[in-house]
Design a protein around this motif. Structure first.
Motif, PDB file in Angstrom:
ATOM      1  N   ALA A   1      -7.745  -7.173  -2.173  1.00 30.84           N
ATOM      2  CA  ALA A   1      -8.836  -6.422  -1.535  1.00 30.84           C
ATOM      3  C   ALA A   1      -9.668  -7.337  -0.641  1.00 30.84           C
ATOM      4  CB  ALA A   1      -9.718  -5.770  -2.592  1.00 30.84           C
TER       5      ALA A   1
ATOM      6  N   GLU B   1      -5.153  -2.786  -0.200  1.00 31.69           N
ATOM      7  CA  GLU B   1      -5.332  -2.087  -1.474  1.00 31.69           C
ATOM      8  C   GLU B   1      -3.979  -1.957  -2.162  1.00 31.69           C
ATOM      9  OE1 GLU B   1      -6.810   2.168  -3.391  1.00 31.69           O
ATOM     10  OE2 GLU B   1      -6.929   1.846  -1.227  1.00 31.69           O
TER      11      GLU B   1
ATOM     12  N   SER C   1      -5.185  -7.175  -7.506  1.00 35.13           N
ATOM     13  CA  SER C   1      -5.694  -6.168  -6.577  1.00 35.13           C
ATOM     14  C   SER C   1      -7.055  -6.564  -6.019  1.00 35.13           C
ATOM     15  CB  SER C   1      -5.774  -4.799  -7.258  1.00 35.13           C
ATOM     16  OG  SER C   1      -6.663  -4.825  -8.359  1.00 35.13           O
TER      17      SER C   1
ATOM     18  N   THR D   1       0.815  -1.221   0.000  1.00 39.05           N
ATOM     19  CA  THR D   1       0.000   0.000   0.000  1.00 39.05           C
ATOM     20  C   THR D   1       0.849   1.272   0.000  1.00 39.05           C
ATOM     21  OG1 THR D   1      -0.129  -0.031   2.425  1.00 39.05           O
ATOM     22  CG2 THR D   1      -1.886  -1.149   1.223  1.00 39.05           C
TER      23      THR D   1
ATOM     24  N   ASP E   1     -12.848  -1.560  -8.968  1.00 42.26           N
ATOM     25  CA  ASP E   1     -13.873  -1.121  -8.020  1.00 42.26           C
ATOM     26  C   ASP E   1     -15.263  -1.568  -8.452  1.00 42.26           C
ATOM     27  OD1 ASP E   1     -11.858   0.040  -6.612  1.00 42.26           O
ATOM     28  OD2 ASP E   1     -12.248   2.090  -7.295  1.00 42.26           O
TER      29      ASP E   1
END
Length: 415
Positions: free
Chosen positions: A277, A282, A273, A258, A386
């Protein structure tokens, strides 16, 4: 050029085989020079030329003067073919000898043509003559064959999609051995972590239990920051394997993974990633993704997989994952593979991604794609990550209404 080099080698006393199917090369035959027909593998030397055609090397162009050669646009004398030309030269020695004895030759039309086309015959003879004094800026030693240039060949094969040739070339190439280190003890991990924190850029790759990132568990992590070197940290393995404690190891690594001051590079880092997560880490910052870079450079490419990128850009065949986990019904999960075997495979993934990063960066700059890559393609990695992690909002009623509308329209069209 062939004729000049053949004579040059002859002067040095080097035996020469001229590999060709061109008949005019027979004029080069000497004590040191033979002709090897590439299709039939038939060798023609002084003796066999005399036996088969009844002429000497210096008479070859004399035959062409009379008989011509349609493949090279040498006209010769109309009505006289190669067989007749060879017989006449064999009898009278030269073209001029034939012309001097033209009245002794049978056939009114043949005699007429020889007289009428005498100058054309002389021109044909000169057209067939091979120049042996071409000014070349090379020596024979410059032309010594030292084997193919694998890197250049690989670039060409990749460019033109010659997959079979690529495979054949790789089979003959020496296998590159990586200096991979298995970090599977607390002491080794402590030393590794100390070195890892000193780096400005590292290549990261995860080995997991599934291709679906939100269901995958981390089997191990590999890192590379020096070409030909890398480290593998096993968190899972077959029963009895020596592995690092998962929670403590990931907690310690989180500080680096990170850290915005340590750039992360790799292949398809969206997947890694997403997996990280899932354990609360992250991956930041994603400084370079080789898969995205390859897509930016060549969106029409059939495959942007690490295996294919390594093959086409680095001339390296990676260890196939099937060598580890098998295929079909016998396929196993990565955590069932011995850690040392996984280490070699995993470190190669990280190290190849690092090598590709160095190469593709230069290609992006050279091709003026860097701005597109930096401002559009690479930022999308985080956006898509995301979206997969959180999901997207769906208006189910709208979708249902659209389905009914489409069904009605399809029925109307069908009718």
């Amino acid at each position: 050029v062939i004729a000049t080099l053949a004579r040059l080698a002859e002067k040095e006393g080097t035996p020469v085989d001229v590999c060709t199917t061109d008949k005019d090369a027979d004029q080069l035959i000497s004590e040191h020079i033979r002709i090897l027909e590439v299709r039939t593998e038939r060798v023609t030397d002084l003796k066999s030329l005399k036996e088969r055609k009844g002429i000497r090397p210096e008479q070859v162009i004399e035959v062409f003067g009379l008989g011509g050669d349609s493949s090279d646009n040498i006209p010769g004398v109309p009505g006289i073919g190669p067989k007749t030309a060879t017989e006449l030269i064999g009898r009278y020695g030269t073209l001029e000898g034939v012309l001097e004895h033209v009245d002794d030759i049978s056939g009114d039309k043949r005699r007429e043509n020889l007289k009428k086309y005498a100058d054309q015959a002389r021109l044909s003879r000169e057209l067939a003559r091979l120049e042996t004094q071409v000014p070349l800026k090379v020596t024979l030693s410059d032309l010594e064959f030292k084997g193919p240039d694998p890197k250049r060949l690989m670039e060409l094969f990749g460019q033109w999609g010659f997959r079979k040739f690529t495979d054949e070339l790789i089979e003959k190439m020496p296998t590159e051995k990586l200096n991979y280190r298995l970090v599977d003890t607390p002491g080794a991990f402590k030393t590794f972590l100390k070195e890892l924190k000193k780096q400005k850029e590292v290549s990261v790759d995860l080995e997991t239990t599934s291709l679906i990132p939100l269901k995958a568990r981390i089997v191990g992590l590999s890192f590379s920051w020096t070409v030909q070197e890398g480290y593998y940290l096993p968190l899972m393995g077959p029963l009895g394997s020596r592995v690092l404690p998962a929670t403590e190891t990931l907690t310690a690594l989180a500080e680096v993974l990170t850290d915005p001051k340590i750039a992360k590079v790799g292949q398809n880092l969206k997947y890694d990633s997403l997996v990280l997560a899932g354990v609360g880490i992250e991956l930041n910052p994603i400084a370079f993704d080789t898969m995205v870079a390859s897509y930016t450079l060549n969106p029409g490419r059939l495959s942007h997989s690490l295996d294919n990128l390594a093959l086409d850009n680095l001339g390296r065949r990676k260890i196939p994952i099937s060598d580890l986990i098998g295929t079909g019904r016998k396929q196993v999960s990565m955590d069932a593979v011995p850690t040392r075997q996984v280490a070699e495979y995993a470190v190669e993934d990280a190290e190849v991604a690092l090598s590709l990063t160095h190469l593709l960066r230069k290609q992006l700059k050279k091709g003026d794609f860097e701005k597109l890559y930096r401002e559009v393609e690479l930022p999308l990695v985080g956006v898509l990550r995301d979206m997969e992690l959180v999901g997207i909002r769906v208006d189910t009623k709208l979708l249902a209404d659209m389905s009914k509308e489409f069904e009605q329209r399809l029925d109307e069209l069908a009718e």
